[in-house]
Design a protein around this motif. Structure first.
Motif, PDB file in Angstrom:
ATOM      1  N   ARG A 161       0.889  -1.188  -0.024  1.00 17.50           N
ATOM      2  CA  ARG A 161       0.096   0.042   0.035  1.00 17.50           C
ATOM      3  C   ARG A 161       1.044   1.068   0.161  1.00 17.50           C
ATOM      4  N   GLY A 162       0.124   2.611  -0.430  1.00 19.46           N
ATOM      5  CA  GLY A 162       0.869   3.558  -0.452  1.00 19.46           C
ATOM      6  C   GLY A 162       1.071   4.256  -1.611  1.00 19.46           C
ATOM      7  N   ILE A 163       1.762   5.398  -1.731  1.00 14.35           N
ATOM      8  CA  ILE A 163       1.951   6.362  -2.992  1.00 14.35           C
ATOM      9  C   ILE A 163       2.508   5.443  -4.065  1.00 14.35           C
ATOM     10  N   CYS A 166       0.524   3.219  -5.855  1.00 13.93           N
ATOM     11  CA  CYS A 166      -0.587   3.811  -6.577  1.00 13.93           C
ATOM     12  C   CYS A 166       0.028   4.323  -7.855  1.00 13.93           C
ATOM     13  N   GLN A 231      -2.310  10.805  -5.444  1.00 10.95           N
ATOM     14  CA  GLN A 231      -2.612  11.069  -4.331  1.00 10.95           C
ATOM     15  C   GLN A 231      -3.868  10.909  -3.949  1.00 10.95           C
ATOM     16  N   LEU A 234      -4.718   7.006  -3.822  1.00 10.99           N
ATOM     17  CA  LEU A 234      -4.578   6.644  -2.513  1.00 10.99           C
ATOM     18  C   LEU A 234      -5.721   6.934  -1.296  1.00 10.99           C
ATOM     19  N   TRP A 237      -8.409   4.452  -2.248  1.00 12.14           N
ATOM     20  CA  TRP A 237      -8.060   3.223  -1.734  1.00 12.14           C
ATOM     21  C   TRP A 237      -8.434   3.201  -0.279  1.00 12.14           C
ATOM     22  N   GLU A 238      -7.914   4.056   0.439  1.00 10.54           N
ATOM     23  CA  GLU A 238      -8.050   4.130   1.868  1.00 10.54           C
ATOM     24  C   GLU A 238      -9.427   4.338   2.305  1.00 10.54           C
ATOM     25  N   TRP A 248      -6.257  -2.656  -7.407  1.00 15.74           N
ATOM     26  CA  TRP A 248      -5.190  -2.936  -6.561  1.00 15.74           C
ATOM     27  C   TRP A 248      -5.117  -4.290  -6.272  1.00 15.74           C
ATOM     28  N   SER A 277      -1.034  -3.827   4.020  1.00 20.38           N
ATOM     29  CA  SER A 277      -2.696  -3.182   4.025  1.00 20.38           C
ATOM     30  C   SER A 277      -3.275  -3.706   5.078  1.00 20.38           C
TER      31      SER A 277
END
Length: 591
Positions: A161-163, A166, A231, A234, A237-238, A248, A277
């Motif tokens: 996970r994370g930028i 992405c 961004q 992301l 996604w969150e 993803w 994640s």
């Protein structure tokens, strides 16, 4: 009581008897090659309790020990060093006892388990040369710990996970036109990695355009449309956006399949997997508990910190002012979660590069302050970077050395050298390819593992695949040579026995080297260093080759000598195979 312990006690008894003095410790070391003897007592420390000439004192102690220990056949004194000669009968009896032990040097597991973390890749690119060193070190340390008598769990945490994740997702969405591993014929991790590179290229083009429009470099980096879109992805996604989460999951599944293929080719495995994640929200409850207990404190802006200045470190943030976690927070939570998942874990080893040395000092100290007893048994297996003659690697620019490509290159290099040496007459093409892979991977693994983990490595593929010197192929070739001897012994009806009366000096030296194997395993486990196993194996192989050149095995004068030397050669090959197994290296039956 083993021989060094018996010998130490005999020296203490000698000092008590001869000088009416009490000696607390005896300094023992292997006798130098240029002197006669097997173990040496350093006399100088004894002068603290027994006054006099060190050479005379050495002679007196030597005479006492020889008289009272049947294992000692002779002695000599060189200045302040008492060199003791161990009787052939001791080595012969020792060899009889270990000859048929299948897992010689290994201890059964007891006590608390150890969890070893290694690999821990990002799902936006394939594994590269740096990951290779990480995996080889972590896997080997886990195997060495098992051999030393520990129960071991092998694990990793996948940074999914994370930028950065992405970025690959967004590039595929924008430029991918529905490509899949199946449609391209590429491994999934390679396909996703290509889009990470494509993102960086397009992102830089956008930055250049914005700079040309009058933006500063920093403004361009922050305002480029692609980074803003990444961004936003992301955040979606969150928030659990279905479309983003589906993308993803699809791309991560491609990467996982690619990783598993690389792990299989590299010969490493895992007992469990943790995913960032799932873990990135862990640790917040532990921070709240630490606040109540005074381990952490809250600043005026609402952020939470741990003050480690009294311990020689800095203040460390563990929660941002908006309540979001930092990496330290989730590492605290993940460590605690692992012990909940495996309640017999009493310690953990983190295989991570040395650029994270400070991070782990802080993590371990915070876990101790939180009151976890297992935090006393945390270890950062810190290692240096792997360099190439061509320079540093950069993932974003696509200049990394891909792990799969490296494995293939090593196999090809091994094949080219083997063909030049003309060692493979009578092999089918399939047998040759299998052997090339065994030699190539053995060369790669040994070259990396023979170096102390903390040291930086300049990796030279061709140098590693050398059939002479301190290399994997040299040791593999010696193993194969012994297998040839054993096959000939069977063909000639030579029995394999340990019955013998008089040891040749070269036989004795070989048994002495074999006797060091259990101790070497324990030392390697204590120091978390596969290099100790690798270099021990090289020393054993050098000793065998000296024995092979100076002593006839199948052409020995008597049947007893012949059988004993075959048995001795067989044990050497078993120890080589065992030691290389701890390094994750295969040994070929023919070569």
């Amino acid at each position: 009581m083993n021989l060094p312990e018996k010998l130490s006690q005999a020296v203490k008894d000698a000092v008590q008897y001869l000088f009416n003095a009490e000696l607390n410790e005896v300094e023992l070391q292997p006798t130098r090659k240029d002197f006669e003897g097997d173990l040496t007592v350093v006399v100088f420390p004894i002068l603290r309790v027994a006054k006099g000439n060190p050479a005379v004192i050495g002679e007196q102690i030597g005479a006492y020990v020889k008289k009272n220990l049947t294992e000692i056949s002779d002695f000599n004194v060189v200045k302040g060093f008492l060199n003791l000669v161990i009787a052939d009968s001791y080595y012969l009896e020792f060899f009889k006892q270990i000859r048929s032990i299948e897992n010689y040097g290994h201890k059964p597991a007891k006590g608390k388990a150890v969890m070893v973390e290694y690999s821990s890749p990002n799902t936006n690119k394939p594994l590269h040369l740096g990951h290779v060193r990480n995996n080889l070190l972590g896997y080997s340390v886990a195997e060495i710990l098992k051999a030393s008598g520990k129960k071991v769990y092998k694990t990793q945490i996948i940074n999914d996970r994370g930028i950065h994740i992405c970025k690959s997702m967004l590039a595929w969405k924008n430029f991918g036109k529905g490509e899949t591993p199946e449609s391209t014929g590429l491994k999934g991790d390679k396909l996703v990695g290509n889009y990470y590179v494509k993102f960086d290229k397009a992102y830089k083009e956008e930055q250049s355009y914005l700079v040309a429009q009058g933006k500063t470099k920093e403004e361009a980096e922050k305002q480029a449309p692609l980074i803003l879109e990444a961004q936003d992805m992301l955040r979606k996604w969150e928030a659990g956006d279905k479309e983003v989460v589906a993308l993803w999951e699809m791309m991560n599944s491609w990467v996982y399949a690619g990783f598993e293929e690389t792990y299989k080719n590299l010969g490493v495995d895992f007992d469990s997997y943790y995913y960032e994640s799932n873990t990135y929200l862990l640790g917040k409850d532990n921070i709240e508990e630490g606040l109540r207990n005074g381990v952490f404190y809250r600043k005026a802006d609402g952020s939470v910190w741990c003050d480690l200045t009294a311990d020689g470190l800095d203040e460390k943030i563990v929660l941002r002012s908006d309540g979001t976690a930092v990496y330290m927070t989730q590492d605290i939570g993940t460590a605690i979660q692992r012990v909940k998942d495996h309640n017999d874990v009493g310690g953990m080893i983190y295989t991570v590069g040395n650029e994270q040395d400070y991070h782990f000092k802080v993590l371990f100290l915070i876990l101790k302050k939180l009151g976890y007893d297992w935090a006393e048994n945390l270890y950062h297996l810190s290692y240096g970077m792997v360099d190439l003659p061509s320079g540093k690697m950069k993932s974003r620019e696509g200049t990394v050395v891909d792990a799969d490509d490296l494995i293939n290159e090593m196999t090809t290099t091994a094949g080219n050298i083997a063909e030049e040496l003309g060692k493979l007459d009578g092999y089918s093409d399939a047998e040759k390819q299998e052997l090339y892979k065994i030699i190539g991977l053995g060369a790669l693994k040994y070259y990396i593992l023979k170096v102390d983990p903390k040291k930086r490595i300049l990796f030279n593929p061709e140098e590693s695949v050398d059939f002479q010197g301190n290399t994997g192929p040299f040791i593999q070739y010696t193993y194969a040579r012994i297998q040839s001897i054993l096959r000939k012994a069977v063909d000639n009806g030579v029995p394999v026995t340990a019955d013998h009366n008089d040891l040749h000096p070269k036989e004795k030296e070989l048994i002495k080297q074999i006797a060091l194997y259990p101790e070497t395993i324990q030392l390697a486990a204590e120091n978390h260093s596969p290099a100790l196993i690798a270099n021990y194996t090289y020393d054993l192989v050098k000793e065998f080759n000296s024995f092979y050149q100076q002593v006839s095995i199948l052409g020995a004068d008597t049947d007893e000598e012949k059988s004993f030397r075959v048995a001795l050669s067989k044990k050497v090959s078993e120890v080589i195979a065992s030691a290389f197994n701890l390094l994750g290296i295969a040994v070929p039956e023919r070569m």
